[in-house]
Scaffold this motif. Structure first.
Motif, PDB file in Angstrom:
ATOM      1  N   VAL A 119       0.554  -1.870  -0.033  1.00 41.26           N
ATOM      2  CA  VAL A 119      -0.042   0.272   0.075  1.00 41.26           C
ATOM      3  C   VAL A 119       0.502   1.310  -0.155  1.00 41.26           C
ATOM      4  CG1 VAL A 119      -1.610   1.353   1.287  1.00 41.26           C
ATOM      5  CG2 VAL A 119      -2.030  -1.079   0.514  1.00 41.26           C
ATOM      6  N   GLU A 120       0.256   2.038  -0.971  1.00 42.75           N
ATOM      7  CA  GLU A 120       1.180   3.468  -0.888  1.00 42.75           C
ATOM      8  C   GLU A 120       0.098   4.291  -0.685  1.00 42.75           C
ATOM      9  OE1 GLU A 120       3.579   5.942  -4.322  1.00 42.75           O
ATOM     10  OE2 GLU A 120       3.925   3.918  -4.304  1.00 42.75           O
ATOM     11  N   TYR A 121       0.939   5.155   0.127  1.00 38.07           N
ATOM     12  CA  TYR A 121      -0.255   6.406   0.595  1.00 38.07           C
ATOM     13  C   TYR A 121       0.236   7.321  -0.241  1.00 38.07           C
ATOM     14  CZ  TYR A 121      -2.208   3.604   5.105  1.00 38.07           C
ATOM     15  OH  TYR A 121      -2.419   2.947   5.452  1.00 38.07           O
ATOM     16  N   TRP A 122      -0.399   8.279  -0.365  1.00 37.84           N
ATOM     17  CA  TRP A 122      -0.377   9.356  -1.638  1.00 37.84           C
ATOM     18  C   TRP A 122      -0.769  10.626  -0.583  1.00 37.84           C
ATOM     19  CZ3 TRP A 122      -3.560  11.730  -5.001  1.00 37.84           C
ATOM     20  CH2 TRP A 122      -5.242  11.433  -5.581  1.00 37.84           C
ATOM     21  N   THR A 123      -0.365  11.753  -1.017  1.00 39.09           N
ATOM     22  CA  THR A 123      -1.067  13.214  -0.520  1.00 39.09           C
ATOM     23  C   THR A 123      -0.960  14.670  -2.113  1.00 39.09           C
ATOM     24  OG1 THR A 123       1.186  14.445  -0.006  1.00 39.09           O
ATOM     25  CG2 THR A 123      -0.367  13.110   2.138  1.00 39.09           C
ATOM     26  N   GLY A 124      -1.811  15.207  -2.201  1.00 39.35           N
ATOM     27  CA  GLY A 124      -1.773  16.350  -2.546  1.00 39.35           C
ATOM     28  C   GLY A 124      -2.927  15.979  -3.485  1.00 39.35           C
ATOM     29  N   ASP A 125      -3.355  16.661  -4.904  1.00 43.21           N
ATOM     30  CA  ASP A 125      -4.487  17.321  -5.508  1.00 43.21           C
ATOM     31  C   ASP A 125      -4.570  15.841  -6.357  1.00 43.21           C
ATOM     32  OD1 ASP A 125      -5.224  19.187  -4.609  1.00 43.21           O
ATOM     33  OD2 ASP A 125      -4.654  20.405  -5.986  1.00 43.21           O
ATOM     34  N   HIS A 126      -3.183  15.331  -7.448  1.00 44.94           N
ATOM     35  CA  HIS A 126      -3.310  13.939  -8.065  1.00 44.94           C
ATOM     36  C   HIS A 126      -1.963  13.537  -8.079  1.00 44.94           C
ATOM     37  CE1 HIS A 126      -1.519  17.622 -10.140  1.00 44.94           C
ATOM     38  NE2 HIS A 126      -0.689  16.546 -11.065  1.00 44.94           N
ATOM     39  N   MET A 127      -1.870  12.279  -9.102  1.00 44.31           N
ATOM     40  CA  MET A 127      -0.517  11.360  -8.972  1.00 44.31           C
ATOM     41  C   MET A 127      -0.524  10.276  -9.917  1.00 44.31           C
ATOM     42  SD  MET A 127       0.667   8.851  -5.867  1.00 44.31           S
ATOM     43  CE  MET A 127       0.244   6.592  -6.840  1.00 44.31           C
ATOM     44  N   LYS A 128       0.208  11.177 -10.911  1.00 40.22           N
ATOM     45  CA  LYS A 128       0.697   9.596 -11.853  1.00 40.22           C
ATOM     46  C   LYS A 128       0.788   8.660 -11.965  1.00 40.22           C
ATOM     47  CE  LYS A 128       0.767  13.709 -15.050  1.00 40.22           C
ATOM     48  NZ  LYS A 128      -0.847  13.658 -15.709  1.00 40.22           N
ATOM     49  N   LEU A 129       0.109   7.781 -12.438  1.00 42.26           N
ATOM     50  CA  LEU A 129       0.309   6.364 -12.518  1.00 42.26           C
ATOM     51  C   LEU A 129       1.046   5.747 -13.692  1.00 42.26           C
ATOM     52  CD1 LEU A 129      -3.200   5.666 -10.772  1.00 42.26           C
ATOM     53  CD2 LEU A 129      -0.832   5.770  -9.854  1.00 42.26           C
ATOM     54  N   TRP A 130       0.468   5.030 -13.613  1.00 40.36           N
ATOM     55  CA  TRP A 130       1.575   4.296 -15.265  1.00 40.36           C
ATOM     56  C   TRP A 130       0.551   4.454 -16.708  1.00 40.36           C
ATOM     57  CZ3 TRP A 130      -0.372   1.466 -10.963  1.00 40.36           C
ATOM     58  CH2 TRP A 130      -1.574   0.881 -11.442  1.00 40.36           C
ATOM     59  N   ASN A 131       1.394   4.327 -17.488  1.00 39.01           N
ATOM     60  CA  ASN A 131      -0.327   4.565 -19.151  1.00 39.01           C
ATOM     61  C   ASN A 131      -0.630   6.120 -18.800  1.00 39.01           C
ATOM     62  OD1 ASN A 131       1.312   1.861 -19.592  1.00 39.01           O
ATOM     63  ND2 ASN A 131      -0.391   0.864 -19.496  1.00 39.01           N
ATOM     64  N   GLN A 132      -0.081   6.861 -18.892  1.00 35.85           N
ATOM     65  CA  GLN A 132      -0.894   7.981 -18.558  1.00 35.85           C
ATOM     66  C   GLN A 132      -1.756   7.680 -18.157  1.00 35.85           C
ATOM     67  OE1 GLN A 132      -1.456   8.104 -22.601  1.00 35.85           O
ATOM     68  NE2 GLN A 132      -0.270   9.514 -23.003  1.00 35.85           N
ATOM     69  N   LEU A 133      -2.322   7.455 -17.077  1.00 38.06           N
ATOM     70  CA  LEU A 133      -3.477   6.760 -15.941  1.00 38.06           C
ATOM     71  C   LEU A 133      -2.671   7.893 -15.179  1.00 38.06           C
ATOM     72  CD1 LEU A 133      -3.524   3.260 -15.523  1.00 38.06           C
ATOM     73  CD2 LEU A 133      -5.158   4.688 -16.786  1.00 38.06           C
ATOM     74  N   THR A 134      -3.640   8.846 -14.462  1.00 38.43           N
ATOM     75  CA  THR A 134      -3.809   9.978 -13.348  1.00 38.43           C
ATOM     76  C   THR A 134      -5.024  10.141 -12.462  1.00 38.43           C
ATOM     77  OG1 THR A 134      -2.623  10.962 -15.019  1.00 38.43           O
ATOM     78  CG2 THR A 134      -3.229  12.295 -12.407  1.00 38.43           C
ATOM     79  N   LEU A 135      -4.538   9.586 -10.926  1.00 34.49           N
ATOM     80  CA  LEU A 135      -5.240   9.556  -9.664  1.00 34.49           C
ATOM     81  C   LEU A 135      -5.620  11.350  -9.376  1.00 34.49           C
ATOM     82  CD1 LEU A 135      -6.840   7.307  -8.605  1.00 34.49           C
ATOM     83  CD2 LEU A 135      -4.936   6.842  -6.973  1.00 34.49           C
ATOM     84  N   HIS A 136      -6.639  11.642  -9.022  1.00 37.23           N
ATOM     85  CA  HIS A 136      -7.493  13.007  -8.883  1.00 37.23           C
ATOM     86  C   HIS A 136      -7.830  12.774  -7.431  1.00 37.23           C
ATOM     87  CE1 HIS A 136      -6.483  14.491 -12.351  1.00 37.23           C
ATOM     88  NE2 HIS A 136      -6.940  13.721 -13.187  1.00 37.23           N
ATOM     89  N   ASN A 137      -7.360  12.785  -6.685  1.00 38.10           N
ATOM     90  CA  ASN A 137      -7.975  13.745  -5.204  1.00 38.10           C
ATOM     91  C   ASN A 137      -9.225  14.455  -5.506  1.00 38.10           C
ATOM     92  OD1 ASN A 137      -8.793  13.917  -2.600  1.00 38.10           O
ATOM     93  ND2 ASN A 137      -7.124  13.490  -1.433  1.00 38.10           N
ATOM     94  N   ILE A 138     -10.757  14.287  -5.307  1.00 35.95           N
ATOM     95  CA  ILE A 138     -11.759  15.701  -5.866  1.00 35.95           C
ATOM     96  C   ILE A 138     -12.484  15.481  -4.367  1.00 35.95           C
ATOM     97  CG2 ILE A 138     -14.045  15.851  -7.168  1.00 35.95           C
ATOM     98  CD1 ILE A 138     -11.633  15.468  -8.579  1.00 35.95           C
ATOM     99  N   GLY A 139     -12.005  14.781  -3.282  1.00 38.01           N
ATOM    100  CA  GLY A 139     -12.876  15.155  -2.223  1.00 38.01           C
ATOM    101  C   GLY A 139     -14.735  15.212  -2.206  1.00 38.01           C
ATOM    102  N   GLY A 140     -14.733  16.024  -1.362  1.00 38.48           N
ATOM    103  CA  GLY A 140     -16.281  15.913  -1.881  1.00 38.48           C
ATOM    104  C   GLY A 140     -17.201  15.040  -0.769  1.00 38.48           C
ATOM    105  N   HIS A 141     -17.732  14.159  -1.232  1.00 40.07           N
ATOM    106  CA  HIS A 141     -17.789  12.793  -1.160  1.00 40.07           C
ATOM    107  C   HIS A 141     -17.382  12.138   0.922  1.00 40.07           C
ATOM    108  CE1 HIS A 141     -20.764   9.262   0.018  1.00 40.07           C
ATOM    109  NE2 HIS A 141     -19.757   8.434  -0.623  1.00 40.07           N
ATOM    110  N   PHE A 142     -16.545  12.008   0.737  1.00 37.36           N
ATOM    111  CA  PHE A 142     -15.776  12.605   1.765  1.00 37.36           C
ATOM    112  C   PHE A 142     -13.475  12.684   1.285  1.00 37.36           C
ATOM    113  CE2 PHE A 142     -14.914   8.422  -0.566  1.00 37.36           C
ATOM    114  CZ  PHE A 142     -13.484   7.898  -0.999  1.00 37.36           C
TER     115      PHE A 142
END
Length: 119
Positions: free
Chosen positions: A7-30
């Motif tokens: 498990v890799e914890y991350w912080t910030g608004d987004h995190m680049k992954l592989w193959n141009q995938l990007t994880l975005h922390n949007i918030g809101g619901h939680f």
């Protein structure tokens, strides 16, 4: 809290992954509510949003809330912040956590119109 060695914890608004995938922390619901951006899955990009937003049965607008089952809304400033995050993304397709939450055409326009209803 130890999430294990894989498990890799991350912080910030987004995190680049592989193959141009990007994880975005949007918030809101939680606070950690995140979406996955897949730019090559459709013409303008695809978002996997899980339960960060909820598509109406009419398929004409999305809602973003703190709690969907309890109908607890988000404060207006939080909705505006989330709206700006979605404006920054390129997409035309959205997949939610159920198949009836999927929009395969004009998803960005539906999201934009949805946020306009909060004003």
């Amino acid at each position: 809290m130890n999430g294990g060695r894989l498990v890799e914890y991350w912080t910030g608004d987004h995190m680049k992954l592989w193959n141009q995938l990007t994880l975005h922390n949007i918030g809101g619901h939680f606070d950690g509510s995140s979406i996955l951006e897949i730019p090559w899955m459709s013409e303008k990009g695809t978002l996997l949003i899980g339960d960060t937003m909820y598509l109406s049965p009419s398929m004409k607008h999305f809602a973003t809330m703190r709690s969907y089952p309890n109908r607890i809304p988000l404060p207006q400033n939080e909705i505006k912040r989330i709206e700006k995050r979605f404006e920054e993304l390129s997409f035309d397709t959205v997949y939610g956590f159920y198949s009836y939450q999927n929009v395969e055409n004009n998803a960005k326009e539906i999201v934009k119109d949805s946020f306009a209803k909060y004003q």
